[in-house]
Motif scaffolding. Structure first.
Motif, PDB file in Angstrom:
ATOM      1  N   VAL A 136       0.963  -1.339  -0.128  1.00  0.00           N
ATOM      2  CA  VAL A 136      -0.046  -0.054   0.035  1.00  0.00           C
ATOM      3  C   VAL A 136       0.787   1.192   0.115  1.00  0.00           C
ATOM      4  CG1 VAL A 136      -1.935   1.319   1.212  1.00  0.00           C
ATOM      5  CG2 VAL A 136      -1.827  -1.208   1.259  1.00  0.00           C
ATOM      6  N   ILE A 137       0.811   2.028  -1.026  1.00  0.00           N
ATOM      7  CA  ILE A 137       1.649   3.264  -1.167  1.00  0.00           C
ATOM      8  C   ILE A 137       0.941   4.570  -1.386  1.00  0.00           C
ATOM      9  CG2 ILE A 137       3.614   4.119  -2.477  1.00  0.00           C
ATOM     10  CD1 ILE A 137       3.748   1.523  -3.872  1.00  0.00           C
ATOM     11  N   SER A 138       0.920   5.402  -0.164  1.00  0.00           N
ATOM     12  CA  SER A 138       0.548   6.756  -0.102  1.00  0.00           C
ATOM     13  C   SER A 138       1.079   7.566  -1.006  1.00  0.00           C
ATOM     14  CB  SER A 138       0.368   7.184   1.470  1.00  0.00           C
ATOM     15  OG  SER A 138      -0.277   5.979   2.223  1.00  0.00           O
ATOM     16  N   VAL A 139       0.333   8.431  -1.755  1.00  0.00           N
ATOM     17  CA  VAL A 139       0.984   9.332  -2.512  1.00  0.00           C
ATOM     18  C   VAL A 139       0.101  10.527  -2.775  1.00  0.00           C
ATOM     19  CG1 VAL A 139       2.117   7.983  -3.951  1.00  0.00           C
ATOM     20  CG2 VAL A 139      -0.130   8.298  -4.578  1.00  0.00           C
ATOM     21  N   LEU A 140       0.540  11.629  -3.127  1.00  0.00           N
ATOM     22  CA  LEU A 140      -0.146  13.090  -3.425  1.00  0.00           C
ATOM     23  C   LEU A 140      -0.752  13.278  -2.002  1.00  0.00           C
ATOM     24  CD1 LEU A 140      -1.852  12.151  -6.967  1.00  0.00           C
ATOM     25  CD2 LEU A 140       0.381  13.365  -6.426  1.00  0.00           C
ATOM     26  N   GLU A 141      -1.957  14.001  -2.075  1.00  0.00           N
ATOM     27  CA  GLU A 141      -2.494  14.449  -0.689  1.00  0.00           C
ATOM     28  C   GLU A 141      -3.141  13.204  -0.279  1.00  0.00           C
ATOM     29  OE1 GLU A 141      -5.863  17.579   0.889  1.00  0.00           O
ATOM     30  OE2 GLU A 141      -5.257  17.656  -1.243  1.00  0.00           O
ATOM     31  N   ASP A 142      -3.826  12.446  -0.816  1.00  0.00           N
ATOM     32  CA  ASP A 142      -4.843  11.227  -0.358  1.00  0.00           C
ATOM     33  C   ASP A 142      -4.869  10.027  -1.004  1.00  0.00           C
ATOM     34  OD1 ASP A 142      -7.073  12.102  -1.938  1.00  0.00           O
ATOM     35  OD2 ASP A 142      -7.561  13.322  -0.336  1.00  0.00           O
ATOM     36  N   ASN A 143      -4.256   9.923  -2.141  1.00  0.00           N
ATOM     37  CA  ASN A 143      -4.404   8.885  -3.224  1.00  0.00           C
ATOM     38  C   ASN A 143      -3.353   7.437  -2.510  1.00  0.00           C
ATOM     39  OD1 ASN A 143      -4.983  11.112  -4.939  1.00  0.00           O
ATOM     40  ND2 ASN A 143      -5.282   9.185  -6.397  1.00  0.00           N
ATOM     41  N   TYR A 144      -4.112   6.470  -3.005  1.00  0.00           N
ATOM     42  CA  TYR A 144      -3.428   5.174  -2.839  1.00  0.00           C
ATOM     43  C   TYR A 144      -2.934   4.741  -4.391  1.00  0.00           C
ATOM     44  CZ  TYR A 144      -4.418   4.575   2.005  1.00  0.00           C
ATOM     45  OH  TYR A 144      -4.646   5.094   3.613  1.00  0.00           O
ATOM     46  N   MET A 145      -1.551   4.488  -4.304  1.00  0.00           N
ATOM     47  CA  MET A 145      -1.351   3.382  -5.389  1.00  0.00           C
ATOM     48  C   MET A 145      -0.860   1.917  -4.860  1.00  0.00           C
ATOM     49  SD  MET A 145       2.053   4.988  -6.938  1.00  0.00           S
ATOM     50  CE  MET A 145       3.557   5.305  -6.041  1.00  0.00           C
ATOM     51  N   ALA A 197       0.143   6.868  -9.681  1.00  0.00           N
ATOM     52  CA  ALA A 197       0.279   8.182 -10.179  1.00  0.00           C
ATOM     53  C   ALA A 197       1.575   8.942  -9.913  1.00  0.00           C
ATOM     54  CB  ALA A 197      -0.893   8.768  -9.290  1.00  0.00           C
ATOM     55  N   VAL A 198       2.330   8.388  -9.107  1.00  0.00           N
ATOM     56  CA  VAL A 198       3.680   8.862  -8.971  1.00  0.00           C
ATOM     57  C   VAL A 198       4.787   7.823  -9.348  1.00  0.00           C
ATOM     58  CG1 VAL A 198       5.246   9.979  -7.239  1.00  0.00           C
ATOM     59  CG2 VAL A 198       2.718  10.217  -6.993  1.00  0.00           C
ATOM     60  N   PRO A 199       5.267   7.916 -10.678  1.00  0.00           N
ATOM     61  CA  PRO A 199       5.965   6.891 -11.144  1.00  0.00           C
ATOM     62  C   PRO A 199       7.353   6.705 -10.572  1.00  0.00           C
ATOM     63  CG  PRO A 199       5.820   8.578 -12.664  1.00  0.00           C
ATOM     64  CD  PRO A 199       4.821   8.889 -11.640  1.00  0.00           C
ATOM     65  N   HIS A 200       7.923   7.846 -10.194  1.00  0.00           N
ATOM     66  CA  HIS A 200       9.275   7.747  -9.544  1.00  0.00           C
ATOM     67  C   HIS A 200       9.311   7.017  -8.150  1.00  0.00           C
ATOM     68  CE1 HIS A 200       7.959  11.486  -7.670  1.00  0.00           C
ATOM     69  NE2 HIS A 200       8.783  11.355  -6.630  1.00  0.00           N
ATOM     70  N   ARG A 201       8.138   7.315  -7.493  1.00  0.00           N
ATOM     71  CA  ARG A 201       8.367   6.536  -6.043  1.00  0.00           C
ATOM     72  C   ARG A 201       7.611   5.212  -6.178  1.00  0.00           C
ATOM     73  NH1 ARG A 201       4.915   7.640  -1.310  1.00  0.00           N
ATOM     74  NH2 ARG A 201       5.404   6.180   0.244  1.00  0.00           N
ATOM     75  N   LEU A 202       6.978   4.862  -7.248  1.00  0.00           N
ATOM     76  CA  LEU A 202       6.890   3.458  -7.461  1.00  0.00           C
ATOM     77  C   LEU A 202       8.187   2.723  -8.026  1.00  0.00           C
ATOM     78  CD1 LEU A 202       4.818   1.134  -8.138  1.00  0.00           C
ATOM     79  CD2 LEU A 202       4.650   1.522 -10.337  1.00  0.00           C
ATOM     80  N   GLU A 246      11.179   3.462  -7.138  1.00  0.00           N
ATOM     81  CA  GLU A 246      11.827   3.179  -5.929  1.00  0.00           C
ATOM     82  C   GLU A 246      11.405   1.998  -5.199  1.00  0.00           C
ATOM     83  OE1 GLU A 246      11.439   6.894  -4.045  1.00  0.00           O
ATOM     84  OE2 GLU A 246      12.786   8.166  -5.347  1.00  0.00           O
ATOM     85  N   ILE A 247      10.244   1.872  -5.041  1.00  0.00           N
ATOM     86  CA  ILE A 247       9.705   0.710  -4.114  1.00  0.00           C
ATOM     87  C   ILE A 247      10.021  -0.622  -5.146  1.00  0.00           C
ATOM     88  CG2 ILE A 247       7.742  -0.397  -3.320  1.00  0.00           C
ATOM     89  CD1 ILE A 247       6.825   2.411  -2.722  1.00  0.00           C
ATOM     90  N   VAL A 248       9.601  -0.934  -6.229  1.00  0.00           N
ATOM     91  CA  VAL A 248       9.952  -1.815  -7.133  1.00  0.00           C
ATOM     92  C   VAL A 248      11.610  -2.065  -6.901  1.00  0.00           C
ATOM     93  CG1 VAL A 248      10.428  -2.432  -9.537  1.00  0.00           C
ATOM     94  CG2 VAL A 248       8.405  -1.545  -9.067  1.00  0.00           C
ATOM     95  N   LYS A 249      12.394  -1.310  -6.981  1.00  0.00           N
ATOM     96  CA  LYS A 249      14.010  -1.398  -6.769  1.00  0.00           C
ATOM     97  C   LYS A 249      14.147  -2.133  -5.399  1.00  0.00           C
ATOM     98  CE  LYS A 249      18.502   0.592  -7.308  1.00  0.00           C
ATOM     99  NZ  LYS A 249      19.238   1.757  -7.553  1.00  0.00           N
ATOM    100  N   ARG A 250      13.583  -1.416  -4.359  1.00  0.00           N
ATOM    101  CA  ARG A 250      13.946  -1.763  -2.991  1.00  0.00           C
ATOM    102  C   ARG A 250      13.409  -3.043  -2.747  1.00  0.00           C
ATOM    103  NH1 ARG A 250      11.113   2.100   0.428  1.00  0.00           N
ATOM    104  NH2 ARG A 250       9.283   0.679   0.423  1.00  0.00           N
ATOM    105  N   GLU A 251      12.151  -3.615  -3.465  1.00  0.00           N
ATOM    106  CA  GLU A 251      11.709  -5.133  -3.079  1.00  0.00           C
ATOM    107  C   GLU A 251      12.425  -5.997  -4.103  1.00  0.00           C
ATOM    108  OE1 GLU A 251       8.988  -5.942  -1.084  1.00  0.00           O
ATOM    109  OE2 GLU A 251       9.180  -3.899  -0.183  1.00  0.00           O
ATOM    110  N   GLY A 252      13.167  -5.574  -5.011  1.00  0.00           N
ATOM    111  CA  GLY A 252      13.824  -6.491  -5.781  1.00  0.00           C
ATOM    112  C   GLY A 252      12.908  -7.412  -6.786  1.00  0.00           C
TER     113      GLY A 252
END
Length: 277
Positions: A5-14, A31-36, A38-44
């Motif tokens: 569960v990834i919180s982005v923008l003011e109150d969105n979830y991706m 909605a926020v590709p760079h954040r996604l 980063e998490i993809v990379k972190r999760e491997g």
């Protein structure tokens, strides 16, 4: 499968849905590709697909950037207005991502091309999940921007409402406290609403999400799924379920406006540059 569960923008979830054996992953409304990324990379994991519920910018704006970064990425959705769309899906269509199964559920109303995604994994005892975008929220439902009460009634009762009761509900926004405040106005004697509102406030204090809920829980406190309950009908002054829903949504819209109305002196201050908008 594992759902991040990834919180982005003011109150969105991706969301990032990971098949743990293959380490392949599916994103929902990134909605926020760079954040996604980063998490993809972190999760491997390897991002292979995007599921988009609807075309609004706060759900679909990251698609094109992700396709540029990952040219083979498949972007699914039910509306030609979705940015970066590569695969248009239809109601009832099933997709397969290794052991993860996705059934596309057409839920027009918030937008005319809105799609929810029901997801389960082969040979897994975990509860299934549904990603509801802006159709069903924890304690609420989406606004009727491009549709009717009849459509939303069908979405909530005959499409989402018939899924297994243990289905986990992952919605598009963190609106839970606002929704439950309204639910407590509709059904002031509903103990489950009171309990859930107290829990949601505690989650907010700890900066934690309130998703997922379950479909069973939604039937206990979400007034938009309780259209035949005496208290909900009394609040709306209607008994026909579609009319109950129509009045509920109108009252919720007005409830939101009352909460967000800016006082006249504050508006003057904004005009004079004394406050930041």
């Amino acid at each position: 499968m594992k759902v991040k569960v990834i919180s982005v923008l003011e109150d969105n979830y991706m969301y990032l849905v990971i098949e743990e054996d293959s380490k392949d992953a599916i994103a929902v409304d990134p909605a926020v590709p760079h954040r996604l990324l980063e998490i993809v990379k972190r999760e491997g994991v390897r991002l292979t697909a995007v599921l988009t519920t609807h075309h609004h910018w706060d759900h679909a704006r990251g698609n094109e950037a992700l396709v540029k970064e990952i040219p083979e990425l498949r972007v699914y959705g039910g509306d030609d207005r979705i940015a970066g769309l590569t695969h248009k899906v239809t109601n009832g269509q099933e997709l397969k991502f290794n052991t993860i199964n996705v059934r596309c559920l057409f839920t027009p109303c918030h937008t005319s091309g809105h799609m929810c995604y029901f997801m389960w994994e082969d040979d897994c005892t975990d509860s299934p999940a549904v990603f509801t975008g802006d159709t069903l929220f924890v304690g609420g439902c989406g606004r009727f921007f491009e549709g009717t009460a009849e459509q939303m009634y069908h979405n909530l009762t005959e499409v989402l409402g018939t899924l297994p009761l243990d289905t986990k509900v992952f919605c598009g926004h963190e609106y839970t406290i606002k929704n439950l405040k309204f639910a407590s106005l509709v059904e002031p004697e509903n103990e489950k609403v009171k309990e859930m509102l107290s829990w949601a406030r505690a989650r907010d204090d700890d900066d934690k999400p309130t998703v997922p809920s379950t479909l069973l829980e939604e039937f206990e406190y979400n007034p938009f799924l309780r259209l035949s309950e005496e208290g909900v009908q009394k609040f709306t002054g209607q008994t026909d379920p579609i009319e109950v829903l129509r009045v509920l949504r109108k009252e919720k819209d007005n409830f939101k406006k009352r909460k967000e109305r800016v006082l006249p002196h504050a508006m003057l201050a904004l005009e004079w540059g004394l406050l930041r908008p």
